[in-house]
Design a protein around this motif. Structure first.
Motif: not given
Length: 177
Positions: A116-138
């Motif tokens: 589903p398209e979650y309202a909080l679905g963009d809580w993170y940023d994804y680094d495709f090179d390192a394959h790591l998630l980090s919290p977005a600036a929000r």
């Protein structure tokens, strides 16, 4: 590329299972306060959701009443009927008022990725090179099932040992508008 994100996250987040070192809570979930004062939720199970009730400051399962947020891996779901507003580029401390616009709800899957398209679905940023998630600036503001307002800030996707899906977040109640 976004269609492949769930698969990439599964592959990129393969790490040793440290769950036998954790204190299991309801349904095997682990939750509690961290040393830094955040809230830790073990969302490592690929099938089970761990819920959190903002009003009661407690965890449970989907069968429990009154939950506001549900966690599974990198996904964050809102309880039915709830909405959230994202505030971009601010710190947790800077959010002091409930926004008057920008509210959104979870929506059905619109891009055929099976999620589903979650309202909080963009809580993170994804680094495709390192394959790591980090919290977005929000920071998000969520109206709870009891009509109270809380700001929610994600701090980390990994615990101190590097285990993925051990999310740390903070909440604080805001005055109603």
């Amino acid at each position: 590329m976004a269609r492949f994100l769930p698969a990439l996250l599964s592959i990129g987040c393969l790490m040793p299972d440290l769950s036998d070192t954790l204190d299991p809570g309801p349904d095997g979930a682990t939750a509690g306060a961290t040393d830094a004062g955040g809230i830790l939720v073990d969302a490592t199970d690929e099938k089970a959701w761990v819920t959190y009730d903002l009003d009661q400051d407690e965890f449970g399962g989907l069968e429990d009443e009154g939950w506001d947020l549900a966690f599974r891996r990198f996904q964050v779901d809102l309880a039915e009927g709830l909405a959230a507003a994202a505030i971009e580029g601010v710190t947790f401390e800077e959010v002091v008022d409930v926004p008057s616009e920008g509210w959104r709800v979870d929506e059905p899957d619109a891009d055929d990725d099976g999620i589903p398209e979650y309202a909080l679905g963009d809580w993170y940023d994804y680094d495709f090179d390192a394959h790591l998630l980090s919290p977005a600036a929000r920071i998000y503001v969520v109206e709870s099932t009891e009509g109270r307002y809380f700001k929610v800030g994600f701090e980390n996707y990994y615990d101190e040992a590097g285990t993925p899906a051990r999310l740390t977040f903070r909440t604080a109640e805001l005055d109603a508008p």
